[in-house]
Design an enzyme around this catalytic site. Structure first.
Site, PDB file in Angstrom:
ATOM      1  N   GLU A  93       0.797  -1.022  -0.027  1.00  0.00           N
ATOM      2  CA  GLU A  93      -0.015  -0.115  -0.163  1.00  0.00           C
ATOM      3  C   GLU A  93       0.771   1.276  -0.052  1.00  0.00           C
ATOM      4  O   GLU A  93       0.682   2.278   0.863  1.00  0.00           O
ATOM      5  CB  GLU A  93      -0.974  -0.106   1.284  1.00  0.00           C
ATOM      6  CG  GLU A  93      -2.044  -1.026   1.119  1.00  0.00           C
ATOM      7  CD  GLU A  93      -3.108  -1.074   1.934  1.00  0.00           C
ATOM      8  OE1 GLU A  93      -3.063  -0.101   2.988  1.00  0.00           O
ATOM      9  OE2 GLU A  93      -4.109  -1.632   1.889  1.00  0.00           O
ATOM     10  N   GLU A 103      -5.266  -8.370  -0.429  1.00  0.00           N
ATOM     11  CA  GLU A 103      -5.925  -8.258   0.598  1.00  0.00           C
ATOM     12  C   GLU A 103      -7.420  -8.099   0.305  1.00  0.00           C
ATOM     13  O   GLU A 103      -7.893  -7.112  -0.307  1.00  0.00           O
ATOM     14  CB  GLU A 103      -5.488  -6.883   1.574  1.00  0.00           C
ATOM     15  CG  GLU A 103      -4.064  -7.184   2.159  1.00  0.00           C
ATOM     16  CD  GLU A 103      -3.825  -5.841   3.074  1.00  0.00           C
ATOM     17  OE1 GLU A 103      -4.557  -5.376   3.598  1.00  0.00           O
ATOM     18  OE2 GLU A 103      -2.609  -5.478   3.085  1.00  0.00           O
TER      19      GLU A 103
HETATM   20  O1  AHR Z   1      -5.090  -6.015   6.781  1.00  0.00           O
HETATM   21  C1  AHR Z   1      -4.977  -4.963   7.710  1.00  0.00           C
HETATM   22  C2  AHR Z   1      -4.576  -3.559   6.822  1.00  0.00           C
HETATM   23  O2  AHR Z   1      -5.166  -3.297   5.921  1.00  0.00           O
HETATM   24  C3  AHR Z   1      -3.106  -3.974   6.456  1.00  0.00           C
HETATM   25  O3  AHR Z   1      -2.010  -4.031   7.270  1.00  0.00           O
HETATM   26  C4  AHR Z   1      -2.995  -2.983   5.279  1.00  0.00           C
HETATM   27  O4  AHR Z   1      -2.260  -3.416   4.157  1.00  0.00           O
HETATM   28  C5  AHR Z   1      -4.300  -2.553   4.926  1.00  0.00           C
HETATM   29  O5  AHR Z   1      -4.548  -1.299   5.212  1.00  0.00           O
END
Ligand code: AHR
Length: 517
Positions: free
Chosen positions: A173, A292
């Site tokens: 990210e 994610e």
């Molecule tokens: O999964 C929780 C968080 O969400 C992770 O650390 C991050 O990559 C995202 O913002």
């Protein structure tokens, strides 16, 4: 009673599901590692501190690949802190989650845990506070057989054989202001390219994912992917996507519709990646790593991970308790992934244990399954094979989905949301065709008639549903089976036609035997 019609044909295929589509994520975050997968002294823990009850649930959930060690955490992580004699490892402040990281669990322990869980490791490198040189050194430590300082260091630490990690994420990210040392797209594209070059010079067999946008709602979405891929198109195989579905508005129809925006997100990223390819007249296709995805909102807006908690070790943060409607929205996300199996070749449910997770534990106590456990287990168990195109004719509804961005809210009018969301997988090796079906109508049964062409006469293998009269019902330590699948009755099969009644607000799996055809 509402009615939907579906046609699928053995010859009309979206694509094969890559085994890595069924991945998950373990971050040094809250109690995901400490008190989750790793808890020395727990009654079920082995001599390495791996909780046996969690391992059993992980095997049942059946993820295939696990991303590690973050997430936001990786952008400040020194991998060297987590290897070598445990008593010499430093305790450090983790600025991602305002916690203290004891470093008693690190890369080598993770590799052993992956072996115990029968999953493939996926590692992320720190392109926040560190950079290409650190990435090069970690790869040499992990994958080089021996005879160099770093590979011999691994051997001296007790891991004689190289770990052979194939899938690597180039940071996390990096477009987000919450990230340690966030970058502009140009800065990140340059660094990711240089890291990729060094890493592939050491091990040309690895596959690399560049960071895409942290969500579809980022102000830089689109231009970020375009710029980053302009830099690293020739050096990476994947671009990443992240999505967390939410129900902040307490509007269940819109929440259940929101998975359809994942379809849009995927198709938009494919379009951008292919536009970059077109500009270069390249036949190469960048694949998508949805590394994610989940439902997450109750423990998010409060930003509780970042409040001043006094720098605790493994605080109980992001411990979202999932209810029945979360499982339905989550099931919708599973369908979006399956229906894009041609381009989404890797995906990670974020996360695995305790922090926004399908598996919950009590430190020193039991482990149990959350509601979202079941659609994931279904997808991983029965989603292997060829995903078939579906022609769906379903009654629709209209809604508006709200999604926060910083302090403002974005709204997405969704005029024609089909009550039926569906994916169909031809499990070639087993002679089975599996229908995954979500009824998003909250009050009415949906009758679905599906013609499954090209497989001859079908018979029923097994069918089950996930349904609960109370959409806010949850599984807890004391009531771990409040939500669990039950047999789906009344499936009628005539030749190649399947008629099934889906309960209001339900997730359904129908397995058809196509043996002998
Ligand atoms: O999964 C929780 C968080 O969400 C992770 O650390 C991050 O990559 C995202 O913002």
């Amino acid at each position: 009673m509402k009615e939907a019609h579906v046609i699928v044909d053995r010859d009309f295929v979206i694509g094969d599901t890559d085994p890595r589509l069924f991945g998950a994520f373990v971050e040094h975050l809250g109690r995901c590692v400490y008190g989750g997968i790793y808890e020395p002294g727990h009654p079920t823990a082995d001599e390495r501190g791996f909780r046996g009850d969690v391992l059993a649930l992980v095997r049942e959930l059946a993820p295939t690949i696990i991303r590690y060690p973050g997430g936001n955490f990786v952008s400040g992580y020194n991998w060297e802190d987590g290897v070598g004699p445990v008593e010499k490892r430093p305790r450090r402040l983790d600025l991602a989650w305002m916690s203290t990281e004891p470093n008693t669990f690190g890369t080598n322990e993770f590799m052993d845990w992956c072996r115990a869980a029968d999953v493939e490791p996926m590692l992320a490198v720190n392109l926040g506070t560190r950079g290409p040189d650190d990435a090069r050194r970690l790869l040499e430590y992990c994958n080089f057989p021996g005879g160099t300082e770093l590979s011999d260091l691994r051997r001296a630490h007790g891991w004689e054989k190289p770990h052979g990690v194939k899938f690597w994420c180039l940071g996390n990210e990096m477009d987000g202001p919450w990230q340690m040392e966030m970058k502009t797209a140009t800065e990140y594209g340059r660094i990711a390219t240089e890291a990729a070059k060094l890493m592939k010079w050491i091990d040309p067999t690895i596959e690399l994912a560049a960071c895409g946008s942290s969500s579809r709602n980022m102000p830089t979405f689109g231009s970020w992917e375009d710029t980053v891929l302009e830099h690293c198109f020739d050096h990476v195989e994947f671009i990443s996507l992240h999505t967390y579905l939410n129900n902040y508005a307490d509007d269940t129809p819109s929440f259940l519709a929101s998975a359809d925006l994942m379809d849009s997100f995927i198709e938009e990223v494919v379009a951008i990646a292919d536009a970059v390819a077109a500009r270069r007249r390249s036949a190469k296709r960048i694949m998508l790593s949805f590394d994610e995805w989940n439902v997450w909102y109750r423990t998010r807006r409060k930003n509780e991970g970042r409040t001043k908690l006094g720098w605790p070790v493994a605080p109980p943060i992001l411990e979202e308790v999932y209810d029945m409607q979360d499982a339905l929205a989550f099931g919708g996300a599973c369908l979006s992934l399956l229906n894009h199996a041609d381009r989404v070749k890797s995906a990670c449910l974020a996360q695995l244990v305790n922090a926004i997770a399908p598996i919950m534990t009590e430190t020193g106590g039991p482990a149990w399954r959350q509601s979202i456990f079941y659609p994931f287990r279904d997808m991983s168990r029965f989603g292997r094979g060829r995903v078939l195109q579906t022609r769906v004719s379903s009654p629709v509804y209209t809604t508006v989905y709200y999604d926060p961005r910083g302090t403002s809210e974005l709204s997405f009018p969704m005029p024609d949301v089909p009550y039926l969301k569906l994916a169909v997988v031809d499990n070639l090796d087993e002679g089975t065709v599996t229908l995954f079906a979500l009824n998003r109508n909250l009050t009415e049964t949906l009758t679905v008639e599906t013609q499954v062409r090209g497989f001859g006469a079908l018979s029923l293998g097994e069918a089950h549903e996930l349904h609960h009269g109370d959409l806010k019902a949850t599984n807890t330590k004391d009531r771990p089976d409040e939500i669990k699948p039950a047999s789906l009755e009344g499936v009628e099969i005539t030749g190649d036609r399947v008629r099934v009644r889906l309960a209001p607000a339900s997730w359904n799996v129908i397995r058809l035997s196509a043996r002998g055809n």
